[in-house]
Design a protein around this motif. Sequence first.
Motif, PDB file in Angstrom:
ATOM      1  N   LYS A  24      12.673   0.846  -0.148  1.00 30.90           N
ATOM      2  CA  LYS A  24      14.021   1.026   0.401  1.00 30.90           C
ATOM      3  C   LYS A  24      14.639   2.351  -0.034  1.00 30.90           C
ATOM      4  O   LYS A  24      15.398   2.978   0.704  1.00 30.90           O
ATOM      5  N   LEU A  25      14.321   2.776  -1.253  1.00 34.76           N
ATOM      6  CA  LEU A  25      14.900   4.001  -1.788  1.00 34.76           C
ATOM      7  C   LEU A  25      14.050   5.239  -1.513  1.00 34.76           C
ATOM      8  O   LEU A  25      14.521   6.371  -1.675  1.00 34.76           O
ATOM      9  N   GLY A  26      12.787   5.016  -1.144  1.00 35.85           N
ATOM     10  CA  GLY A  26      11.882   6.145  -0.946  1.00 35.85           C
ATOM     11  C   GLY A  26      11.412   6.728  -2.268  1.00 35.85           C
ATOM     12  O   GLY A  26      11.048   7.897  -2.351  1.00 35.85           O
ATOM     13  N   PHE A  27      11.423   5.903  -3.326  1.00 35.40           N
ATOM     14  CA  PHE A  27      10.974   6.327  -4.651  1.00 35.40           C
ATOM     15  C   PHE A  27       9.483   6.034  -4.819  1.00 35.40           C
ATOM     16  O   PHE A  27       8.911   5.203  -4.120  1.00 35.40           O
ATOM     17  N   ILE A  28       8.876   6.688  -5.794  1.00 36.38           N
ATOM     18  CA  ILE A  28       7.500   6.390  -6.166  1.00 36.38           C
ATOM     19  C   ILE A  28       7.522   5.202  -7.134  1.00 36.38           C
ATOM     20  O   ILE A  28       8.238   5.220  -8.138  1.00 36.38           O
ATOM     21  N   TYR A  29       6.746   4.174  -6.821  1.00 41.38           N
ATOM     22  CA  TYR A  29       6.619   3.037  -7.738  1.00 41.38           C
ATOM     23  C   TYR A  29       5.413   3.293  -8.643  1.00 41.38           C
ATOM     24  O   TYR A  29       4.305   3.530  -8.145  1.00 41.38           O
ATOM     25  N   ILE A  30       5.640   3.265  -9.943  1.00 39.53           N
ATOM     26  CA  ILE A  30       4.543   3.475 -10.887  1.00 39.53           C
ATOM     27  C   ILE A  30       4.152   2.136 -11.504  1.00 39.53           C
ATOM     28  O   ILE A  30       4.925   1.518 -12.237  1.00 39.53           O
ATOM     29  N   ASP A  31       2.961   1.690 -11.169  1.00 38.19           N
ATOM     30  CA  ASP A  31       2.436   0.417 -11.667  1.00 38.19           C
ATOM     31  C   ASP A  31       1.811   0.666 -13.038  1.00 38.19           C
ATOM     32  O   ASP A  31       0.660   1.083 -13.149  1.00 38.19           O
ATOM     33  N   ASN A  66      -3.564   9.425 -12.559  1.00 41.25           N
ATOM     34  CA  ASN A  66      -2.524   9.846 -11.635  1.00 41.25           C
ATOM     35  C   ASN A  66      -2.329   8.774 -10.567  1.00 41.25           C
ATOM     36  O   ASN A  66      -3.238   7.992 -10.293  1.00 41.25           O
ATOM     37  N   ILE A  67      -1.145   8.736 -10.007  1.00 38.47           N
ATOM     38  CA  ILE A  67      -0.844   7.780  -8.940  1.00 38.47           C
ATOM     39  C   ILE A  67      -0.417   8.553  -7.708  1.00 38.47           C
ATOM     40  O   ILE A  67       0.474   9.407  -7.779  1.00 38.47           O
ATOM     41  N   LYS A  68      -1.075   8.267  -6.594  1.00 33.74           N
ATOM     42  CA  LYS A  68      -0.754   8.925  -5.330  1.00 33.74           C
ATOM     43  C   LYS A  68      -0.598   7.869  -4.241  1.00 33.74           C
ATOM     44  O   LYS A  68      -1.086   6.754  -4.372  1.00 33.74           O
ATOM     45  N   TYR A  69       0.073   8.244  -3.183  1.00 31.63           N
ATOM     46  CA  TYR A  69       0.245   7.337  -2.053  1.00 31.63           C
ATOM     47  C   TYR A  69      -0.557   7.837  -0.860  1.00 31.63           C
ATOM     48  O   TYR A  69      -0.461   8.997  -0.475  1.00 31.63           O
ATOM     49  N   THR A  70      -1.378   6.937  -0.299  1.00 28.86           N
ATOM     50  CA  THR A  70      -2.167   7.242   0.888  1.00 28.86           C
ATOM     51  C   THR A  70      -1.801   6.247   1.974  1.00 28.86           C
ATOM     52  O   THR A  70      -1.979   5.031   1.791  1.00 28.86           O
ATOM     53  N   ASP A  71      -1.251   6.740   3.087  1.00 28.30           N
ATOM     54  CA  ASP A  71      -0.798   5.864   4.181  1.00 28.30           C
ATOM     55  C   ASP A  71       0.131   4.770   3.668  1.00 28.30           C
ATOM     56  O   ASP A  71       0.036   3.606   4.070  1.00 28.30           O
ATOM     57  N   GLY A  72       1.007   5.151   2.743  1.00 27.73           N
ATOM     58  CA  GLY A  72       1.989   4.210   2.219  1.00 27.73           C
ATOM     59  C   GLY A  72       1.466   3.269   1.159  1.00 27.73           C
ATOM     60  O   GLY A  72       2.210   2.445   0.623  1.00 27.73           O
ATOM     61  N   GLU A  73       0.195   3.389   0.813  1.00 28.66           N
ATOM     62  CA  GLU A  73      -0.400   2.504  -0.190  1.00 28.66           C
ATOM     63  C   GLU A  73      -0.622   3.257  -1.499  1.00 28.66           C
ATOM     64  O   GLU A  73      -1.124   4.373  -1.499  1.00 28.66           O
ATOM     65  N   GLN A  74      -0.257   2.605  -2.598  1.00 32.86           N
ATOM     66  CA  GLN A  74      -0.438   3.237  -3.899  1.00 32.86           C
ATOM     67  C   GLN A  74      -1.911   3.216  -4.301  1.00 32.86           C
ATOM     68  O   GLN A  74      -2.571   2.187  -4.224  1.00 32.86           O
TER      69      GLN A  74
END
Length: 223
Positions: A24-31, A66-74
Amino acid sequence: MYNIAIDGPAGAGKSSIAKALSKKLGFIYIDTGAMYRAVALFFLENGIKDSSDNEIDKLLDELDINIKYTDGEQRVFLNNVDVSDKLRQEEIGKLASRFSALKSVREKLVALQRKLTKKENVIMDGRDIGTVVLPNADLKIYLSAGSKVRAKRRYLELIEKGFDSAALDEKAIENEIIKRDEADMNREISPLKKAEDAYYMDTSDMTFDEVVSKILDMVEKER
């Protein structure tokens, strides 16, 4: 950069809430849990299964996550290799719990987690995010709920994942949650506790959407 820290005991819904907020915020979620599992995979691939192994500290110098997003998936990258699909193995989970108790491992992960927050607006959940990892986070939330409520949520989550309801015992799940709470709150390194400047939220009588909406209101007021 704007950082949000969400802490709380097992089964409080931290990860689900954090993921919903990040979208909703457009933030990066870090698991952070996935990062600890990546550490366990790294050690396993280097032939280490014992947390007392003398090679651990030396190997940590070679570790990067590192954490990256690919097609909206972490996706989680271990030394530039995508290892996301390997992290849910049962053995990895057990080893992650073992290695996460080591001071040197936690210090390394905290450094990597803080590094990620320098690049993006981030939301992170765990048990020591507001107290240790991001003590200067712009917004801190401590989520909790009664043990019975958390056990019920866990029970329903397992059913959703395909577990046989006849093989599940809610009371046993609750006992495990209580045991986990005690261990987390009394561990020597980075125990679970509410940061002094964190908002406390008891979600026992709140729906998922109500919790998300309330935190979104907090973000709007704080920013």
